[in-house]
Design a protein around this motif. Sequence first.
Motif, short mmCIF file in Angstrom:
data_model
loop_
_atom_site.label_atom_id
_atom_site.label_comp_id
_atom_site.label_asym_id
_atom_site.label_seq_id
_atom_site.Cartn_x
_atom_site.Cartn_y
_atom_site.Cartn_z
N ASP A 66 2.41 4.53 -0.92
CA ASP A 66 1.91 5.58 -1.81
C ASP A 66 2.99 5.96 -2.81
OD1 ASP A 66 0.46 7.59 -2.95
OD2 ASP A 66 0.78 9.02 -1.32
N SER A 67 2.65 5.89 -4.10
CA SER A 67 3.62 6.22 -5.15
C SER A 67 3.47 7.66 -5.63
CB SER A 67 3.45 5.26 -6.33
OG SER A 67 2.13 5.32 -6.85
N THR A 68 2.66 8.45 -4.94
CA THR A 68 2.44 9.84 -5.33
C THR A 68 3.71 10.66 -5.15
OG1 THR A 68 0.15 9.65 -4.56
CG2 THR A 68 0.98 11.86 -4.99
N SER A 94 0.81 -1.21 0.00
CA SER A 94 0.00 0.00 0.00
C SER A 94 0.85 1.27 0.00
CB SER A 94 -0.92 0.01 1.23
OG SER A 94 -0.16 0.03 2.42
N HIS A 98 -2.48 8.06 -3.39
CA HIS A 98 -2.81 7.31 -4.60
C HIS A 98 -3.71 8.12 -5.54
CE1 HIS A 98 -0.85 3.77 -3.07
NE2 HIS A 98 -1.64 3.70 -2.03
N MET A 114 0.47 11.66 -9.55
CA MET A 114 0.59 10.21 -9.74
C MET A 114 1.27 9.98 -11.09
SD MET A 114 -0.52 8.15 -7.36
CE MET A 114 -0.90 6.67 -8.28
#
Length: 219
Positions: free
Chosen positions: A40-42, A38, A152, A92
């Motif tokens: 966060d790739s932001t 989980s 996300h 994103m």
Amino acid sequence: MKKICVCLLVFAAMLMMGSCGNKSQQVPFDNGDSADFSIDSTLYGICAEGTSMNSLQIITDTGDTLTLDLSDARDKGKVLGGLQVGDRMAVMPNADKTEARIVINQTTLLGNWVMPNPIDGSDEVGISIKEGGIAESIAQGSIIYRTWRLVHGKLEIVLVREGTNDIEEVSTYDIVKLQADSLVYRDEEEIFEYSRQKPKDTYGVDVKLDDSSLDEFKL
């Protein structure tokens, strides 16, 4: 005979020590469940001067300067809140960080957002989105907003409802529209349409009278 017994006892003790020394310890089995999927790739950062109509230059919080293509995000209506140099952005990206999938202007998101009271429309209710992840309710006694964040590419809001013994409720929304004066977000069940709260009119403004006017009020 006694010597033979003593030798046998010593030999047995040596065997036991050897077997204990060779015993291997069990290692807990890692089936991969401990991995945090989980994360966060932001990308979070500041809109830089190299930003143009079709590309976003962002200086990330980690100090990297990236230029991301906006073509796909614009085509899908996912450039939200505009692009202004110096504004704080949440992006994103694609896997190799060359294209932006969703762009949210966090600076535009901040502020007081209201809608007519859905019960009778007599007053305005809403949410105040503040810096530092703080959220507050506007004219709502039954709902207490506490925190917000972008994760996300979605807006996450934590709130407490009246009569629930202070149990926190976490809701996640897709931002549909974000402009200087309007905010729309939705989940699977509801859609929330807000406008930016306007300053209330100021009454009783002091009026300065000149000396000639003051003389007219003298008896």
